[in-house]
Design an enzyme around this catalytic site. Structure first.
Site, PDB file in Angstrom:
ATOM      1  N   LYS A 125     -27.866 -59.756 -46.641  1.00 44.48           N
ATOM      2  CA  LYS A 125     -28.556 -60.479 -47.640  1.00 44.48           C
ATOM      3  C   LYS A 125     -30.174 -60.438 -47.477  1.00 44.48           C
ATOM      4  CE  LYS A 125     -26.792 -64.719 -46.125  1.00 44.48           C
ATOM      5  NZ  LYS A 125     -25.761 -64.441 -45.268  1.00 44.48           N
ATOM      6  N   THR A 126     -30.529 -60.602 -46.173  1.00 46.74           N
ATOM      7  CA  THR A 126     -31.915 -60.650 -45.626  1.00 46.74           C
ATOM      8  C   THR A 126     -32.531 -59.312 -46.100  1.00 46.74           C
ATOM      9  OG1 THR A 126     -31.399 -62.264 -44.023  1.00 46.74           O
ATOM     10  CG2 THR A 126     -33.762 -60.846 -44.049  1.00 46.74           C
ATOM     11  N   GLU A 169     -32.619 -65.762 -50.594  1.00 50.32           N
ATOM     12  CA  GLU A 169     -31.455 -65.474 -49.969  1.00 50.32           C
ATOM     13  C   GLU A 169     -30.674 -66.619 -49.935  1.00 50.32           C
ATOM     14  OE1 GLU A 169     -30.130 -64.937 -45.093  1.00 50.32           O
ATOM     15  OE2 GLU A 169     -32.066 -63.924 -46.014  1.00 50.32           O
TER      16      GLU A 169
END
Length: 468
Positions: A125-126, A169
């Site tokens: 996700k980052t 995020e």
């Protein structure tokens, strides 16, 4: 650890905010955005860091160590879930009747009613958030954003833009990703983790189903990940875009070439484009497809989306090169789950050539180490030529008797390929002793393992080349 109480009301106005744990990647980015809003910011953390110094330079009143006096005249206190209920600043804020909110609630307050892209998933996700943010900027947009790591080409993890759109995020670890009024939800994968919060695999999956169905505009979800496919089968949303290498993906990746960096073909509804990224690993081809799908959901043309995502140059602590000594390259990666470790080492394997991979693994949290030590050992033994295991980084958790890094090393089949060294200097010296020209050393973990890198580089510089 403090579990967030998401039922607490948000303050109508904030003039002075104090951040407990301000040095963390998410908290420091949030504090920076509060400063950019013209809000007075103070904060504390248990140790000094670059983030604290940068916030101080930007005008925040920061402190090392926790003391009730640091609250000053704050009207709102923002905390992470990693602090303990006995924290003096937290206790005093409660006693004074201040507004005390979790960092996710502070972010919710910042976003307000603006459109939101929220990126969730156990892994990726980052990087995916960074890809979306930099692609939008390349396309001429100016979004607001809060990421869990520093975006390399921007030099920051957060930013206040001129547009209404927010990109964040979102954290599924404690359920706070359900707090936001999401417009476009991106689910990179659904690999059960953080069961200490969710209680069961079923509850974890239910959270992702709700996250998807609550999105007001669109859901973008992996077509490859088994957990994501299970969630996809259960969601009722009318607009869903899938992505990945699976043949039924709406945004499909084919012909992946992961030698050195990664290139691939991405196809949507009969259109195809060849993409080359400057970051390595097959997993980043999949992350890029997810980012492209989000841009399509936001109304951007396919060819424009592909071109924009291709410009991404990485995030800090994701396969980040820190230095080279006597021909040994030393990298760092945030990977702290077996799936992430597998992706990081697979990416490293594509570029190391004839050299060897030496992993320096710092297990993260006692509960995860107890639950997954065998999985970590299997992945490390399969993909690294040698592994140096440090002791557990406990983060928010109290120690569990008998749970140390030795659980991971003991689970190796071939004991000659792993070395448990809880002392950092000894670990650095041992790593330098076995490394030879052409090898990659890669530190793995989301704790403070990256801080051993200067010791490794120094030990390499001071030691002769291994002949093993």
């Amino acid at each position: 650890m403090i579990r967030p109480d998401l039922s607490l009301p948000l303050p109508a106005d904030i003039t002075a905010a104090h951040f407990i744990g301000i040095g963390g990647s998410g908290m420091s980015g949030l504090a920076k955005m509060f400063l950019e809003r013209g809000i007075r910011v103070s904060g504390s953390d248990r140790s000094d860091s670059r983030a604290l110094r940068e916030l101080a330079a930007a005008g925040a009143d920061v402190h090392v160590g926790h003391d009730a006096a640091h609250l000053g005249d704050a009207d709102t206190v923002v905390h992470t879930g990693a602090i303990w209920p006995e924290n003096p600043e937290f206790v005093t804020a409660k006693e004074r009747g201040l507004s005390v909110i979790h960092r996710s609630q502070a972010l919710h307050w910042l976003i307000g009613s603006r459109p939101l892209v929220a990126v969730a998933g156990a892994h990726g996700k980052t990087t995916s958030t960074g890809m979306i943010v930099t692609a939008l900027q390349s396309l001429g947009a100016d979004p607001n954003y809060v990421n869990g790591g520093v975006i390399a080409q921007l030099g920051t993890s957060s930013g206040t833009g001129a547009d209404e759109l927010f990109v964040i995020e979102a954290d599924e670890s404690d359920g706070t990703f359900l707090l936001y009024d999401t417009s476009v939800a991106l689910i990179t994968n659904v690999d059960p983790d953080h069961l200490d919060h969710w209680g069961s695999r079923e509850a974890f999956f239910d959270g992702f189903v709700r996250f998807a169905d609550d999105a007001s505009e669109a859901v973008v979800i992996s077509a490859d990940d088994p957990g994501a496919r299970d969630v996809r089968a259960r969601i009722r949303h009318e607009r869903v875009l899938t992505f990945g290498a699976n043949e039924d993906a709406d945004v499909q990746v084919t012909d992946i070439d992961a030698a050195a960096t990664v290139s691939f073909t991405v196809s949507v509804e009969g259109q195809s484009e060849r993409v080359s990224l400057s970051v390595p690993g097959e997993h980043n081809a999949i992350n890029a497809a997810g980012a492209i799908a989000v841009l399509l959901a936001l109304g951007h043309a396919f060819a424009d989306a592909v071109r924009a995502v291709a410009g991404f140059s990485g995030t800090v602590r994701r396969f980040e090169l820190h230095g080279v000594e006597r021909g040994v390259s030393v990298y760092d990666d945030y990977a702290h789950h077996p799936t992430e470790v597998q992706a990081a080492l697979s990416a490293a394997r594509t570029v190391v050539g004839s050299g060897r991979l030496i992993a320096v693994h710092q297990p993260h949290t006692y509960s995860r180490t107890q639950l997954m030590s065998g999985e970590f050992a299997r992945v490390l033994e399969e993909l690294a030529d040698h592994t140096v295991v440090l002791d557990v980084y406990g983060a928010r958790e109290d120690p569990i008797p008998g749970v140390t890094g030795e659980l991971v090393s003991d689970a190796f089949v071939d004991a000659a390929r792993v070395h448990y060294v809880p002392d950092w200097q000894e670990a650095a010296d041992y790593t330098a002793e076995i490394a030879r020209e052409g090898d990659f050393v890669i530190t793995l973990g989301c704790g403070n393992v990256y801080q051993i890198i200067p010791q490794v580089l120094s030990a390499l510089s001071a030691s002769p080349t291994s002949e093993d």
